[in-house]
Enzyme design. Structure first.
Site: not given
Ligand code: 17E
Ligand code: FE2
Length: 421
Positions: A59, A61, A155, A213, A216, A312
């Site tokens: 994982h 980006h 995103q 994702h 988070e 990440d």
């Molecule tokens: N984008 C996201 O949604 N969450 C993250 N931890 C990163 C990018 C790095």
């Molecule tokens: Fe991520």
């Protein structure tokens, strides 16, 4: 035919040292005296050092790397949501070549610390899909050195971003390997649920894997993981499905977590935790005491589920100091998840090797086992415990029986009698 004997290796789960015979890029024989009586082109003495399969970073980006120093991208609150906002404001106008150059540098850093398998998210909330094109080209360019899996990641949302779901589908048609989603960022709970269902629908339609994702956030009401696990269970593709982050699980009440664990166990989905990023991004709306915001790595693992760690970010609006060295990620993860028994530490490397490989769905061709491709790294340690205790570096990385690189031993110059020798 080319034969190399890697002699005197320590291997997890094996008593004593073993020899590893590699023939034409494949593990031919592994064991004490494995090369006896066989004519080899070369013998390498590993001197009792630990051999493991390569590190996996499941994982990252890669389209975001090394953008943190742009003043317009500065994340003042240190929260996930400001990271997304700053990225949204600054991502326009990036060129394919520029993205490729940054991603290539990040891959180089990761490979030089022992990684050979990477899964990257790529932001597809961009009508031109520039980053996706960059990553598709890079996947081809690097394929002899490192495996690269690409996730079509919206995103800014499948629905919060107009046409996001269509861009994800377009990216899959163009060659992305996985479907992504970000349900906790959608405008409503209903949209979040819809995005998870859509991800599975697309995965089945195009025969792709899924990596979402998921939750988070420190919001204990964020419960998209149950939707993900239920969809994975129903569609029968759970072993090809991954829940990334799942930070809200840290904050779930234990009665709900207990109920949830039954479904998670049934589903057999994979989990990725990003300890360095999430210890930094979570807890940002707390006064003291501040939550850690890491998913329940220890409890999931003890319940028999597959959890791995990942990098990440490498210098992006979310986290400025990722280096790509998974040993640092592992170090942080073992601390934050409170996994410090000697047994846990002896097994710690699994979180950045075999558990990552299971998540990547590559176990059929991963591991130091006869008949598999001769991909491995040598650590400057004699055991897994010593490796993590000393946060050791990687002495070399071998792919299909050939060195990707070797690192010369550290040289220390001193006249101090205590430090000598
Ligand atoms: N984008 C996201 O949604 N969450 C993250 N931890 C990163 C990018 C790095
Ligand atoms: Fe991520």
């Amino acid at each position: 035919m080319t034969r190399t004997l890697f002699a005197n290796a320590a291997l997890k789960g094996r008593d004593g040292l073993v020899d590893i015979l590699v023939e034409d890029g494949t593990f031919k024989a592994i064991g004490r005296g494995a090369g006896a009586g066989v004519a080899v082109d070369r013998t390498v003495d590993l001197g009792g050092r630990l051999v493991t399969p390569p590190y996996c970073d499941p994982h990252i980006h890669l389209d975001y790397v090394f953008t943190a120093l742009n003043p317009a991208a500065a994340n003042k609150t240190g929260s996930l949501f400001e990271g997304i906002q700053r990225w949204s404001e600054t991502k326009g106008g990036l060129s394919k070549e520029e993205i490729k150059a940054r991603a290539r540098q990040a891959m180089k850093q990761e490979i030089l610390t022992g990684v050979q398998h990477i899964r990257t998210h790529v932001d597809v909330t961009d009508p031109r899909l520039t980053a996706l094109q960059a990553m598709l080209e890079l996947r081809e360019e690097v394929k002899d050195t490192c495996d690269l899996q690409i996730i079509a990641f919206p995103q800014e949302g499948m629905y919060a971003y107009k046409g996001g779901d269509e861009l994800v589908e377009e990216a899959l048609k163009m060659g992305a390997d996985l479907v992504g989603a970000i349900p906790h960022f959608e405008f409503t709970r209903e949209d979040g649920v819809k995005s998870v269902r859509k991800a599975f629908e697309l995965a089945v339609k195009y025969d792709k894997m899924v990596d979402i994702h998921c939750d988070e956030t420190d919001d204990d009401q964020s419960r998209f993981l149950e939707v993900l696990a239920a969809e994975a269970y129903r569609t029968g593709i759970a072993e090809r499905a991954t829940a990334s982050h799942t930070c809200a699980m840290h904050s779930y009440n234990n009665a709900y977590a207990y109920k949830l664990f039954r479904l998670l166990g049934l589903s057999r989905i994979n989990f990725i935790s990003c300890p360095t990023e999430n210890i930094h991004l979570q807890g940002r709306f707390d006064a003291y005491p501040k939550r850690r915001g890491l998913t329940r790595v220890k409890e999931l693992t003890e319940a028999g589920m597959n959890v791995c760690f990942a990098q990440d970010s490498m210098s992006d609006p979310w986290y400025p100091v990722g280096s790509g060295n998974l040993m640092y990620v592992l170090d942080a993860g073992m601390h934050i998840a409170q996994m410090m028994s000697i047994e846990e530490l002896e097994n710690a490397l699994d979180f950045i090797t075999v558990k990552g490989a299971r998540t990547l769905n590559i176990l059929d061709r991963y591991g130091v086992e006869e008949g598999k491709p001769a991909n491995f790294i040598v650590l400057n340690a004699k055991s897994g415990f010593e490796a993590i205790c000393n946060r050791v570096s990687v002495a070399c990385s071998v792919r299909n029986g050939e060195y990707l690189f070797e690192r010369a031993p550290e040289v220390i110059t001193t006249d101090n009698p205590l430090l000598k020798g």
